[in-house]
Design a protein around this motif. Structure first.
Motif, mmCIF file in Angstrom:
data_model
loop_
_atom_site.group_PDB
_atom_site.id
_atom_site.type_symbol
_atom_site.label_atom_id
_atom_site.label_comp_id
_atom_site.label_asym_id
_atom_site.label_seq_id
_atom_site.Cartn_x
_atom_site.Cartn_y
_atom_site.Cartn_z
ATOM 1 N N ALA A 423 6.903 13.579 -37.041
ATOM 2 C CA ALA A 423 6.038 12.783 -36.170
ATOM 3 C C ALA A 423 4.582 13.214 -36.233
ATOM 4 C CB ALA A 423 6.539 12.876 -34.718
ATOM 5 N N VAL A 424 4.253 14.301 -36.960
ATOM 6 C CA VAL A 424 2.878 14.810 -36.986
ATOM 7 C C VAL A 424 1.889 13.784 -37.530
ATOM 8 C CG1 VAL A 424 1.373 16.550 -38.046
ATOM 9 C CG2 VAL A 424 3.545 17.232 -37.003
ATOM 10 N N PRO A 425 2.168 13.055 -38.638
ATOM 11 C CA PRO A 425 1.190 12.052 -39.098
ATOM 12 C C PRO A 425 0.895 10.992 -38.042
ATOM 13 C CG PRO A 425 2.804 12.523 -40.815
ATOM 14 C CD PRO A 425 3.302 13.184 -39.573
ATOM 15 N N ARG A 426 1.932 10.480 -37.368
ATOM 16 C CA ARG A 426 1.702 9.477 -36.319
ATOM 17 C C ARG A 426 0.912 10.063 -35.156
ATOM 18 N NH1 ARG A 426 7.621 7.650 -35.313
ATOM 19 N NH2 ARG A 426 8.038 9.410 -36.693
ATOM 20 N N LEU A 427 1.205 11.318 -34.805
ATOM 21 C CA LEU A 427 0.469 11.959 -33.724
ATOM 22 C C LEU A 427 -1.008 12.106 -34.083
ATOM 23 C CD1 LEU A 427 0.471 13.522 -31.001
ATOM 24 C CD2 LEU A 427 0.985 15.583 -32.314
ATOM 25 N N SER A 428 -1.298 12.525 -35.305
ATOM 26 C CA SER A 428 -2.695 12.697 -35.730
ATOM 27 C C SER A 428 -3.441 11.373 -35.727
ATOM 28 C CB SER A 428 -2.738 13.328 -37.126
ATOM 29 O OG SER A 428 -2.099 14.587 -37.120
ATOM 30 N N ARG A 429 -2.790 10.291 -36.200
ATOM 31 C CA ARG A 429 -3.441 8.970 -36.191
ATOM 32 C C ARG A 429 -3.728 8.509 -34.771
ATOM 33 N NH1 ARG A 429 0.296 7.873 -40.412
ATOM 34 N NH2 ARG A 429 1.706 6.836 -38.935
ATOM 35 N N ALA A 430 -2.788 8.757 -33.856
ATOM 36 C CA ALA A 430 -2.991 8.325 -32.472
ATOM 37 C C ALA A 430 -4.109 9.111 -31.806
ATOM 38 C CB ALA A 430 -1.682 8.487 -31.690
ATOM 39 N N LEU A 431 -4.136 10.434 -32.017
ATOM 40 C CA LEU A 431 -5.177 11.253 -31.383
ATOM 41 C C LEU A 431 -6.560 10.949 -31.945
ATOM 42 C CD1 LEU A 431 -3.304 14.686 -31.213
ATOM 43 C CD2 LEU A 431 -3.684 13.057 -29.357
ATOM 44 N N ALA A 432 -6.618 10.443 -33.176
ATOM 45 C CA ALA A 432 -7.914 10.090 -33.763
ATOM 46 C C ALA A 432 -8.577 8.929 -33.031
ATOM 47 C CB ALA A 432 -7.736 9.754 -35.242
ATOM 48 N N PHE A 448 12.049 18.459 -27.104
ATOM 49 C CA PHE A 448 11.943 19.398 -28.220
ATOM 50 C C PHE A 448 10.618 19.201 -28.933
ATOM 51 C CE2 PHE A 448 12.450 20.198 -32.792
ATOM 52 C CZ PHE A 448 12.768 21.545 -32.756
ATOM 53 N N MET A 449 9.998 20.332 -29.338
ATOM 54 C CA MET A 449 8.777 20.298 -30.136
ATOM 55 C C MET A 449 8.854 21.441 -31.146
ATOM 56 S SD MET A 449 4.770 20.825 -29.042
ATOM 57 C CE MET A 449 4.801 19.465 -27.894
ATOM 58 N N ASP A 450 8.805 21.114 -32.448
ATOM 59 C CA ASP A 450 8.882 22.184 -33.435
ATOM 60 C C ASP A 450 7.495 22.773 -33.671
ATOM 61 O OD1 ASP A 450 7.500 20.487 -35.148
ATOM 62 O OD2 ASP A 450 9.179 20.143 -36.494
ATOM 63 N N HIS A 451 7.440 23.800 -34.528
ATOM 64 C CA HIS A 451 6.206 24.559 -34.706
ATOM 65 C C HIS A 451 5.094 23.715 -35.314
ATOM 66 C CE1 HIS A 451 3.619 27.885 -36.345
ATOM 67 N NE2 HIS A 451 3.894 28.355 -35.148
ATOM 68 N N ALA A 452 5.428 22.843 -36.258
ATOM 69 C CA ALA A 452 4.404 22.011 -36.898
ATOM 70 C C ALA A 452 3.753 21.075 -35.884
ATOM 71 C CB ALA A 452 5.030 21.210 -38.043
ATOM 72 N N ALA A 453 4.572 20.440 -35.041
ATOM 73 C CA ALA A 453 4.022 19.536 -34.031
ATOM 74 C C ALA A 453 3.202 20.302 -33.004
ATOM 75 C CB ALA A 453 5.161 18.774 -33.348
ATOM 76 N N TYR A 454 3.676 21.497 -32.622
ATOM 77 C CA TYR A 454 2.932 22.301 -31.649
ATOM 78 C C TYR A 454 1.559 22.685 -32.198
ATOM 79 C CZ TYR A 454 1.474 26.392 -28.999
ATOM 80 O OH TYR A 454 0.748 27.278 -28.269
ATOM 81 N N ASP A 455 1.517 23.123 -33.460
ATOM 82 C CA ASP A 455 0.238 23.510 -34.067
ATOM 83 C C ASP A 455 -0.725 22.329 -34.119
ATOM 84 O OD1 ASP A 455 0.736 26.151 -34.406
ATOM 85 O OD2 ASP A 455 1.284 26.023 -36.527
ATOM 86 N N ALA A 456 -0.214 21.165 -34.494
ATOM 87 C CA ALA A 456 -1.079 19.988 -34.584
ATOM 88 C C ALA A 456 -1.649 19.622 -33.222
ATOM 89 C CB ALA A 456 -0.291 18.818 -35.167
ATOM 90 N N LEU A 457 -0.809 19.630 -32.179
ATOM 91 C CA LEU A 457 -1.267 19.271 -30.842
ATOM 92 C C LEU A 457 -2.216 20.329 -30.286
ATOM 93 C CD1 LEU A 457 -1.121 17.355 -28.442
ATOM 94 C CD2 LEU A 457 0.915 18.572 -27.660
ATOM 95 N N GLN A 458 -1.900 21.614 -30.515
ATOM 96 C CA GLN A 458 -2.749 22.680 -29.986
ATOM 97 C C GLN A 458 -4.113 22.694 -30.669
ATOM 98 O OE1 GLN A 458 -1.718 24.627 -27.369
ATOM 99 N NE2 GLN A 458 -3.843 25.310 -27.318
ATOM 100 N N SER A 459 -4.132 22.470 -31.985
ATOM 101 C CA SER A 459 -5.409 22.451 -32.712
ATOM 102 C C SER A 459 -6.296 21.317 -32.219
ATOM 103 C CB SER A 459 -5.150 22.314 -34.218
ATOM 104 O OG SER A 459 -4.407 23.410 -34.696
ATOM 105 N N TRP A 460 -5.702 20.132 -32.031
ATOM 106 C CA TRP A 460 -6.501 19.008 -31.538
ATOM 107 C C TRP A 460 -6.993 19.275 -30.120
ATOM 108 C CZ3 TRP A 460 -5.997 15.834 -27.328
ATOM 109 C CH2 TRP A 460 -6.879 14.742 -27.279
#
Length: 741
Positions: A423-432, A448-460
């Motif tokens: 879901a990280v690509p969709r999350l990045s497009r939405a946050l943009a 549930f949130m895995d490490h990749a999704a957590y990093d993407a959300l925390q960085s943004w």
């Protein structure tokens, strides 16, 4: 020790009286010789009771294997079924040696409960035919198809016996009055079978038949395809193991909730090996498959058992029953046993479990497993349940919906589903699409949130905040989510006078009015903001009880927030507060009992490892004591003046070396400000001496199991000082590591 033996003996008799009719009923339902159920109960008590890892677990004929055993008896015969039982026991021994018991519990509870519910439905349908005076068919579908014709041609005597059994089972736990309380000491299953046997006197109904145990009842190798035999052994192994392990966990939870019971979880690998040894012995002796039973285990705990001796004794009583009570057991009508097992089958379909799986959105797994067990069999039902669980998990991982909505106050980013790397690509497009410096609420609807999704959300989130934006995270239903901190910190709070959640006092009200509104407003803010974050920890403490390691005695002053200055939370400190942090020594008047009782409870019952007496700056009690210098107590005394009399030893101690008491006590980092501060410091030392006058405190200090500490807190500086008793000096606590004092 003697008391424990008495409790175990009493509990063993209770579970023996429950196990006799239940074992006979399970044997009847499987089509095995009836004594096979008694053999399984005796072996379960003696072998699994001695070797298992759950001390209060009671093993016997496996309820969850009724359908499987009945099919094995029809397909391979009884002697081959005994061999399959023994082979399954060997498999359990291997699994126990491989320490895989915890892995077995990883199967979704929805699948396990669905399997047990399907078995319960199958048992109920089969035993209903026996209650109606006929014999069950080989499958649940055949039993359903034959039910209309059986209802038209039922046997009145068998139906009467079955109805009486069910009625007594339902009514026995609800018997009213003193006589009912005495009657309920007899287990409901035994009472139901006894009453039904009495009612059946003179009626022509099939009854229990216990042929003598002979050598030809011993097991023989199954005659059939190797693959089919392997599947049979695998089914018995899996079902018996899961039933035993789930029961062990449930019984261990009940055991841990009882006060005075030894701590520590059940040894599940040892329990699995013990069940395997019991199945090997039961199979070799011509008994049914053995498993731990939640019904018998719960009864054992509630009967007051304290050790595995109750289970072992229950096995001994079963041996005596096999040898001495055969003629008595042969009076029991089969319809009564069928009704008893039918009631057990109905209870296996638990509405509490259905509500639980619905709450966790796992009902499809439960329903699919239940239906497949009824239609195809236990092993096939487990396979269907696992397949549905895998499909739902993949679907949840891949179906994540992310939307951005511009609301009046903020932008709402709503995430529905699990947050994985997919879901990280969709999350990045939405946050943009979120404007810079905007206020944003991110609502996470998944669990549930895995490490990749957590990093993407925390960085943004960090980048958005750096650009002047505001971001908050919340869960489903608007519950706030605590973001991880790099260290243990105390966030600022809002004083009541600035609370926006409280209603303002009415115009013209006197100072101090409206406090009730402020208090309720604060409670409301707690329920809204803080309760969701601490509810899990408080639930654990409510379940396990309090186990603080510190007794903290301090003043009732409202400016002294103990949890804040000690960075402690619920369950950490056992706190006693009073005016002036006074500890009257034992032997004073009864008004001091509350402080003495708290000290005794903390030291003797809670077994705290340290006691801290904490004074503070600007203490009103110390100022009041200084105001009494040169004056004798007046004739008219109030509760406050009487209480402050307990502070006079501190005042006298300060005056002993001179009016200002120089040399008696000091601050290591700065001069003592005034007499009020000096008296507060001396008072801490005096109260530590009063503590040593308590025999329980003195004894544990002498043993080295209890330490006493003095502390002083300066309110204006927000600075804590710790007493070095040898130097009579209070040293400031700094952020760096505290030197030994």
């Amino acid at each position: 020790m003697r008391s424990g033996w008495r409790q175990d003996l009493s509990a063993s008799l209770v579970i023996f009286l429950i196990a006799v009719p239940l074992s006979l009923g399970i044997a009847l339902a499987t089509g095995a010789p009836l004594q096979a159920g008694l053999i399984a109960a005796a072996v379960g008590g003696l072998v699994a009771g001695l070797l298992g890892g759950a001390p209060l677990q009671v093993s016997g004929a496996a309820t969850g294997l009724v359908v499987v055993t009945a099919e094995l008896v029809q397909r391979y015969g009884w002697r081959a079924t005994c061999a399959i039982t023994a082979l399954a026991g060997l498999a359990q021994l291997a699994l126990g040696a491989g320490k895989v018991a915890r892995a077995a519990l990883a199967v979704s509870p929805a699948i396990v409960h669905g399997m047990l519910a399907g078995i319960g439905v199958t048992i109920t349908l089969g035993q209903l035919h026996v209650v109606l005076g006929d014999s069950p068919n080989s499958s649940a579908l055949e039993n359903i198809a034959a039910l209309p014709s059986q209802l038209m041609a039922f046997h009145p005597s068998a139906l009467l016996v079955g109805a009486v059994t069910v009625a007594v089972l339902a009514a026995w736990p609800r018997l009213p009055g003193h006589a009912g309380r005495w009657a309920r000491t007899v287990p409901a299953p035994l009472a139901a079978v006894a009453v039904a046997t009495a009612v059946s006197t003179g009626l022509t109904v099939p009854r229990v038949s216990l042929p003598r145990w002979e050598l030809q009842a011993l097991p023989a190798l199954p005659d059939g395809p190797v693959l089919g035999v392997f599947a049979a052994v695998l089914t018995v192994t899996l079902v018996a193991s899961m039933e035993s392990l789930l029961s062990a966990v449930a019984v261990d939870r009940l055991r841990s909730e009882r006060p005075g019971m030894p701590a520590g979880p059940a040894g599940l690998d040892r329990e699995l090996a013990g069940q395997g040894a019991a199945n090997v012995v039961s199979g070799l002796l011509g008994g049914l498959p053995v498993a731990g039973g939640a019904i018998r285990g719960t009864a054992n705990v509630k009967a007051g058992a304290v050790s595995r001796m109750s289970t072992v004794l229950h096995g001994v009583w079963m041996l005596f029953c096999l040898g001495l009570l055969a003629s008595v057991l042969e009076l029991i009508p089969l319809a009564a046993l069928a009704a008893l097992v039918m009631a057990v089958g109905v209870k296996m379909v638990s509405f509490a479990h259905i509500k639980h799986v619905q709450r966790h959105r796992e009902f499809p797994m439960y329903a699919a497993t239940l239906g497949a067990v009824v239609l195809f069999g236990v092993l096939q039902g487990l396979a269907v349940g696992i397949a549905v669980a895998a499909f739902l998990s993949l679907r949840r991982l891949t179906h994540t919906r992310i939307t951005v909505e511009a609301e009046r106050d903020a932008h709402l980013v709503r995430v529905s589903g699990q947050m994985t790397f997919l879901a990280v690509p969709r999350l990045s497009r939405a946050l943009a699409h979120v404007p810079e410096a905007a206020d944003v609420v991110v609502e996470l609807g998944g669990s549930f949130m895995d490490h990749a999704a957590y990093d993407a959300l925390q960085s943004w989130t960090d980048a958005h905040r750096a650009r002047g934006g505001w971001v908050t995270l919340r869960g489903r239903g608007g519950q706030p989510i605590a973001e991880p901190a790099s260290s243990h910190v105390c966030r600022p709070w809002t004083p009541w006078r600035n609370h926006h959640c409280t209603r303002p006092a009415e115009a013209g009200s006197a100072p101090g009015q409206g406090g009730g509104e402020q208090l309720l407003g604060g409670v409301s803010a707690f329920q809204r903001n803080t309760a969701p974050l601490v509810r899990g920890e408080l639930a654990r403490l409510a379940r396990e009880g309090q186990r603080p390691t510190q007794l903290f005695l301090t003043c009732a002053d409202s400016r002294l927030v103990t949890s804040m200055i000690t960075s402690s939370g619920p369950g950490d400190l056992f706190t006693v507060r009073n005016v002036g942090n006074l500890i009257p020594p034992p032997g004073n008047d009864g008004t001091c009992d509350s402080v003495g009782a708290a000290v005794e409870y903390a030291v003797e019952v809670l077994q705290v490892g340290s006691i801290t007496v904490c004074g503070h700056s600007g203490c009103g009690a110390m100022q009041a004591l200084l105001g009494t210098v040169g004056r004798e107590p007046g004739a008219q005394q109030t509760p406050l003046t009487r209480w402050l009399l307990h502070g006079r030893p501190s005042l006298a101690r300060m005056q002993r070396i001179g009016r200002l008491g120089r040399g008696e006590v000091a601050l290591a980092d700065r001069p003592v400000a005034d007499d009020g501060e000096r008296l507060a410091l001396v008072n801490v030392m005096q109260q530590l001496d009063h503590l040593m006058a308590y025999s329980c405190v003195a004894r544990r200090v002498a043993e080295g199991s209890l330490q006493l500490h003095g502390m002083y807190f300066h309110v204006a500086e927000a600075q804590a000082y710790v007493l070095n008793p040898r130097l009579r000096t209070f040293k400031a606590v700094r952020p760096e590591v505290l030197d030994a004092v």
